[in-house]
Design a protein around this motif. Structure first.
Motif, mmCIF file in Angstrom:
data_model
loop_
_atom_site.group_PDB
_atom_site.id
_atom_site.type_symbol
_atom_site.label_atom_id
_atom_site.label_comp_id
_atom_site.label_asym_id
_atom_site.label_seq_id
_atom_site.Cartn_x
_atom_site.Cartn_y
_atom_site.Cartn_z
ATOM 1 N N UNK A 31 -10.807 31.350 14.812
ATOM 2 C CA UNK A 31 -10.730 29.881 14.839
ATOM 3 C C UNK A 31 -9.368 29.436 15.373
ATOM 4 N N UNK A 34 -9.256 29.982 19.120
ATOM 5 C CA UNK A 34 -10.219 29.149 19.850
ATOM 6 C C UNK A 34 -9.785 27.687 19.861
ATOM 7 N N UNK A 35 -9.339 27.198 18.683
ATOM 8 C CA UNK A 35 -8.991 25.777 18.560
ATOM 9 C C UNK A 35 -7.596 25.494 19.108
ATOM 10 N N UNK A 36 -6.679 26.440 18.877
ATOM 11 C CA UNK A 36 -5.272 26.248 19.276
ATOM 12 C C UNK A 36 -4.823 27.429 20.120
ATOM 13 N N UNK A 103 -4.981 24.454 8.709
ATOM 14 C CA UNK A 103 -6.184 23.675 9.036
ATOM 15 C C UNK A 103 -7.371 24.624 9.237
ATOM 16 N N UNK A 106 -8.596 25.984 5.934
ATOM 17 C CA UNK A 106 -9.390 24.988 5.200
ATOM 18 C C UNK A 106 -10.801 24.917 5.784
ATOM 19 N N UNK A 107 -10.909 25.005 7.106
ATOM 20 C CA UNK A 107 -12.235 24.944 7.733
ATOM 21 C C UNK A 107 -13.051 26.181 7.355
ATOM 22 N N UNK A 110 -14.154 25.521 3.815
ATOM 23 C CA UNK A 110 -15.142 24.440 3.755
ATOM 24 C C UNK A 110 -16.504 24.915 4.250
ATOM 25 N N UNK A 117 -16.513 23.335 -2.185
ATOM 26 C CA UNK A 117 -15.183 23.005 -1.644
ATOM 27 C C UNK A 117 -14.888 21.548 -1.974
ATOM 28 N N UNK B 109 -8.119 15.587 11.035
ATOM 29 C CA UNK B 109 -8.308 16.914 10.439
ATOM 30 C C UNK B 109 -9.240 16.858 9.241
ATOM 31 N N UNK B 112 -12.786 16.772 10.430
ATOM 32 C CA UNK B 112 -13.203 18.133 10.824
ATOM 33 C C UNK B 112 -13.566 18.962 9.592
ATOM 34 N N UNK B 113 -12.764 18.897 8.557
ATOM 35 C CA UNK B 113 -13.030 19.671 7.342
ATOM 36 C C UNK B 113 -14.340 19.223 6.697
ATOM 37 N N UNK B 126 -16.151 27.524 18.166
ATOM 38 C CA UNK B 126 -16.235 26.716 19.393
ATOM 39 C C UNK B 126 -16.560 25.266 19.073
ATOM 40 N N UNK B 128 -15.798 23.779 16.244
ATOM 41 C CA UNK B 128 -14.570 23.225 15.653
ATOM 42 C C UNK B 128 -13.613 22.811 16.767
ATOM 43 N N UNK B 129 -13.465 23.702 17.769
ATOM 44 C CA UNK B 129 -12.545 23.409 18.874
ATOM 45 C C UNK B 129 -12.927 22.109 19.570
ATOM 46 N N UNK B 132 -12.080 19.194 17.271
ATOM 47 C CA UNK B 132 -10.634 19.008 17.130
ATOM 48 C C UNK B 132 -10.083 18.331 18.390
#
Lengths: 141, 147
Positions: A31, A34-36, A103, A106-107, A110, A117, B109, B112-113, B126, B128-129, B132
């Protein structure tokens, strides 16, 4: 810093993660990358496109350290001192990256715990992980 | 402008259709106020925010959360021009509400959670990306008119 109730939320969730550090850690890293994508610069030893085995190996190491922090919430500075030295002298991860990792953590929680959660669990883990990040960056200067 | 691939746009459309936007907003705003209590500074008129239970059950929090998510939903239809879409809201948040733009990032954020909580396994890395990217774009658009 954490109340008794907050500590309970941390340990209860950790009991669900324990034994699955490799898988949870691998998902966390996937994650994060992929996200950052910029965070990958700190993990060049994993290659440009880390495979599942590499993610699990490194993820397991990171989650094991979280496990140490859970066991020694009262004594984080002493418990994480060698890791704090490593981050300050060798890794030098810019502190701005820790909230990004948190972050993603947490995802992960969750998406796996869903209705379990609760906001109280989220708040406790956010406080706990932020405390860990503070300790890991405290010796930077 | 948010740069999303065709795959990302499709994922967002599909998964947004699987959640109840009305619930997402109140849940996300409530979590913001509990996890980051200093954000309560903007909501003095909301009444009882004294405990997690009070916050999550507070009708004003739910109502405001719905307003926020309706605006966010609208943003999803205008991903090519978020700055234009959120221009007057940006001015409002700067000139009248005096909200630190950092709060837009924090709330993004939380959205997203909450999506992860509701969608579980479907909320892949993917996906999530993609989300975000959207929340970051909305936060930037809301901060764009600050002076």
């Amino acid at each position: 810093m954490l109340s008794a109730q907050e500590r309970a939320h941390v340990t209860q969730v950790w009991d669900l993660i324990a034994g699955h550090e490799a898988h949870v850690g691998a998902e966390l890293l996937l994650r994060l990358f992929t996200v950052y994508p910029s965070t990958k610069i700190y993990f060049r030893h994993l290659g440009t496109c880390p495979d599942e085995a590499q993610l699990q190996s490194h993820g397991q190491r990171m989650l094991a350290a979280v496990g140490v922090a859970v066991q020694r919430m009262d004594d984080l500075r002493a418990a994480l001192s060698p890791l704090a030295d490593l981050h300050a002298q060798v890794l030098r991860v810019d502190p701005a990256n820790f909230p990004l990792l948190i972050q993603c953590f947490q995802v992960v929680l969750a998406s796996h715990l869903q209705d379990e959660f609760t906001v109280e669990v989220q708040a406790a883990w956010d406080k706990f992980l932020t405390g860990v990040a503070v300790v890991l960056t405290e010796k930077y200067r | 402008m948010v740069h999303l691939s065709g795959e990302e746009k499709a994922a967002i459309a599909t998964l947004w259709g699987k959640v109840n936007p009305d619930e997402i907003g109140g849940e996300a705003l409530g979590r913001l106020l509990v996890v980051y209590p200093w954000t309560q500074r903007f909501f003095d008129s909301f009444g009882d925010l004294s405990s997690a239970t009070a916050v999550m059950g507070n009708p004003k929090v739910k109502a405001h959360g719905k307003k926020v998510i309706d605006s966010f939903s609208n943003g999803l239809k205008h991903l090519d021009d978020l700055k234009g879409t959120f221009s007057s809201l940006s001015e409002l948040h700067c000139d009248k509400l005096h909200v630190d733009p950092e709060n837009f990032r924090l709330l993004g954020n939380e959205i997203v959670i909450v999506l992860a909580l509701h969608l579980g396994k479907d909320f892949t890395p993917k996906v999530q990306a993609a989300f975000q990217k959207v929340v970051a774009g909305v936060a930037n658009a809301l901060a764009h008119k600050y002076h």
